[in-house]
Every structure is written in structure tokens, then in C-alpha cells.
Write a protein that holds these residues in place. Structure first.
Motif, PDB file in Angstrom:
ATOM      1  N   ASP A 147       3.947  17.406  15.528  1.00 38.59           N
ATOM      2  CA  ASP A 147       3.055  17.424  16.700  1.00 38.59           C
ATOM      3  C   ASP A 147       2.203  16.151  16.762  1.00 38.59           C
ATOM      4  O   ASP A 147       1.982  15.588  17.837  1.00 38.59           O
ATOM      5  CB  ASP A 147       2.144  18.655  16.661  1.00 38.59           C
ATOM      6  CG  ASP A 147       2.866  19.943  17.005  1.00 38.59           C
ATOM      7  OD1 ASP A 147       3.954  19.871  17.620  1.00 38.59           O
ATOM      8  OD2 ASP A 147       2.347  21.017  16.668  1.00 38.59           O
ATOM      9  N   ALA A 148       1.711  15.726  15.608  1.00 41.37           N
ATOM     10  CA  ALA A 148       0.899  14.503  15.568  1.00 41.37           C
ATOM     11  C   ALA A 148       1.741  13.286  15.951  1.00 41.37           C
ATOM     12  O   ALA A 148       1.273  12.381  16.634  1.00 41.37           O
ATOM     13  CB  ALA A 148       0.269  14.331  14.193  1.00 41.37           C
ATOM     14  N   ARG A 149       2.998  13.271  15.498  1.00 45.65           N
ATOM     15  CA  ARG A 149       3.902  12.182  15.879  1.00 45.65           C
ATOM     16  C   ARG A 149       4.090  12.152  17.388  1.00 45.65           C
ATOM     17  O   ARG A 149       4.069  11.086  18.015  1.00 45.65           O
ATOM     18  CB  ARG A 149       5.264  12.352  15.186  1.00 45.65           C
ATOM     19  CG  ARG A 149       6.306  11.327  15.627  1.00 45.65           C
ATOM     20  CD  ARG A 149       7.673  11.646  15.057  1.00 45.65           C
ATOM     21  NE  ARG A 149       8.188  12.930  15.463  1.00 45.65           N
ATOM     22  CZ  ARG A 149       8.807  13.158  16.631  1.00 45.65           C
ATOM     23  NH1 ARG A 149       8.964  12.186  17.510  1.00 45.65           N
ATOM     24  NH2 ARG A 149       9.264  14.357  16.922  1.00 45.65           N
ATOM     25  N   MET A 150       4.239  13.314  17.996  1.00 41.17           N
ATOM     26  CA  MET A 150       4.411  13.381  19.449  1.00 41.17           C
ATOM     27  C   MET A 150       3.157  12.893  20.174  1.00 41.17           C
ATOM     28  O   MET A 150       3.247  12.232  21.209  1.00 41.17           O
ATOM     29  CB  MET A 150       4.740  14.810  19.883  1.00 41.17           C
ATOM     30  CG  MET A 150       6.137  15.261  19.470  1.00 41.17           C
ATOM     31  SD  MET A 150       7.446  14.208  20.168  1.00 41.17           S
ATOM     32  CE  MET A 150       7.264  14.593  21.913  1.00 41.17           C
ATOM     33  N   PHE A 151       1.986  13.186  19.618  1.00 38.60           N
ATOM     34  CA  PHE A 151       0.737  12.714  20.209  1.00 38.60           C
ATOM     35  C   PHE A 151       0.688  11.186  20.203  1.00 38.60           C
ATOM     36  O   PHE A 151       0.371  10.557  21.219  1.00 38.60           O
ATOM     37  CB  PHE A 151      -0.460  13.290  19.441  1.00 38.60           C
ATOM     38  CG  PHE A 151      -1.793  12.757  19.890  1.00 38.60           C
ATOM     39  CD1 PHE A 151      -2.376  13.206  21.066  1.00 38.60           C
ATOM     40  CD2 PHE A 151      -2.461  11.800  19.142  1.00 38.60           C
ATOM     41  CE1 PHE A 151      -3.606  12.708  21.488  1.00 38.60           C
ATOM     42  CE2 PHE A 151      -3.690  11.301  19.553  1.00 38.60           C
ATOM     43  CZ  PHE A 151      -4.264  11.762  20.730  1.00 38.60           C
ATOM     44  N   VAL A 152       1.012  10.586  19.058  1.00 36.01           N
ATOM     45  CA  VAL A 152       1.007   9.120  18.955  1.00 36.01           C
ATOM     46  C   VAL A 152       2.074   8.524  19.869  1.00 36.01           C
ATOM     47  O   VAL A 152       1.817   7.548  20.588  1.00 36.01           O
ATOM     48  CB  VAL A 152       1.215   8.674  17.488  1.00 36.01           C
ATOM     49  CG1 VAL A 152       1.378   7.162  17.396  1.00 36.01           C
ATOM     50  CG2 VAL A 152       0.046   9.137  16.624  1.00 36.01           C
ATOM     51  N   ALA A 153       3.260   9.111  19.886  1.00 34.75           N
ATOM     52  CA  ALA A 153       4.342   8.611  20.741  1.00 34.75           C
ATOM     53  C   ALA A 153       3.967   8.714  22.217  1.00 34.75           C
ATOM     54  O   ALA A 153       4.245   7.805  23.008  1.00 34.75           O
ATOM     55  CB  ALA A 153       5.631   9.390  20.462  1.00 34.75           C
TER      56      ALA A 153
END
Length: 198
Positions: A147-153
Motif C-alpha cells: 500500500d505504501a508503495r502504491m502511495f509513493v507511485a
């Protein structure tokens, strides 16, 4: 000279104020021209100072850009860090990032920093910023790494869409429209207004 004339005379800037003035001018200059396309002379003219003064304060264009980039990245991290942990953190972190869109120069400099990331100092700042946004999202929201990766992406996609002017060109390509609209969702009209005012 009487006391009225003396108080009307412009106050001399402190060294710190002058430095801040140059960094602000450099943000706009680097946003417009990128690292390669911007000279210290252009920054000096934008700041209303001499080119040798800029070099004396910052040493080189490379160091000036690194300091501008560090300042821009800190603004992003500070905005995310200001969100308290809790059930609303995911929404509030997204909102905090969208508010940064009002400063198009800030987002363009962030983009230029990734391009100029071959410079060791700039590359270090870029990597730290990505990692810190990821860490803060996990910490504040309790979300998974994915989820955090998706936020940054998603943040990077927002930067690219804003930098390319996509919100100003709705109707040009239906697939770009769909990408832009699903990226910004309910904030689309606000984002289009921000892009038009930039």
C-alpha cells in the motif's frame, strides 16, 4: 535626511535573507529550465544579484541545485510528516500531497532532481525522499509495504501528469483523459484550476 526619509529607505538584507531570496529564485529558474538548461547567471538575474555573488554563496551550480532540491524535498516530507497517525491518515496524507500541487515549481524541481540523480548528492536526496515518503505512509497509516508503495507511485504519477500539463489538455486524448481523471478523482476540478493558474 530626516527620520521619515530614513525609515522609508530600504532595509539591507541579512546574509540569510539574501540566501533565501536566491534559493527561491533558483527554484523558479530550475523548474523552468531543468538542471542542464539553467545557469548561475540566470539564477542571479532572477534574484537580482550578481553571478559571482551566487557562486561565492553556493560554490557551484551543482551545489546550488542540490540545496534547492533538498529544500523542495523537505517541503514534501514535512507535509507528509505533519499528518498524525490514525484511521484518517491515508486520506489526509493524500490531501497534504495534493495541496503541494499549488506550487508547480516545487513539483517540477522534484522531477528535475530525479533526472539529475546521477549527481551523488542529488541522488542521495532523491532516494531519501522516496524512502521517507514510504516510511511515513506505513508509520502513519499502519498500511502494508505494498500500500505504501502504491502511495509513493501514485505521487510520482501525479508529478508526471502535472509536469506534462495533462489536466490542461483534457479532450486531447481519451486515454490520457481517463488516466488523469482516475488519478485525481474527486479533486479533478481543483487540480485543473491549480494547473490553469500555474
Amino acid at each position: 535626511m530626516n527620520s521619515t526619509e530614513m525609515s522609508a529607505a530600504p532595509r539591507r538584507m541579512s546574509g540569510e535573507q539574501r540566501r533565501d531570496q536566491i534559493l527561491k529564485a533558483a527554484l523558479g529558474a530550475f523548474a523552468a529550465g531543468g538542471y542542464a538548461g539553467t545557469s548561475t547567471d540566470q539564477v542571479a538575474r532572477a534574484a537580482g544579484v550578481s553571478q559571482p555573488y551566487v557562486v561565492r554563496l553556493f560554490g557551484s551550480k551543482q551545489e546550488l541545485f542540490a540545496q534547492v532540491y533538498e529544500h523542495a524535498s523537505k517541503r514534501v516530507i514535512d507535509a507528509l510528516a505533519a499528518v498524525p497517525a490514525g484511521p484518517d491518515a491515508k486520506h489526509e496524507m493524500g490531501e497534504a500531497y495534493v495541496r503541494l500541487l499549488a506550487d508547480r515549481d516545487l513539483l517540477l524541481v522534484i522531477m528535475h532532481g530525479f533526472i539529475a540523480g546521477a549527481d551523488p548528492k542529488v541522488g542521495h536526496i532523491a532516494r531519501f525522499t522516496l524512502a521517507e515518503a514510504f516510511r511515513l505512509h506505513r508509520e502513519r497509516t499502519g498500511a502494508s509495504a505494498d500500500d505504501a508503495r502504491m502511495f509513493v507511485a501514485h505521487g510520482m504519477l501525479i508529478n508526471v501528469l502535472m509536469a506534462s500539463g495533462a489536466p490542461l489538455h483534457l479532450g486531447e486524448d481519451p486515454d490520457l483523459d481517463a488516466l488523469t481523471e482516475c488519478t485525481f478523482g474527486a479533486a479533478m476540478s481543483d487540480v485543473a484550476a491549480l494547473a490553469a493558474g500555474a
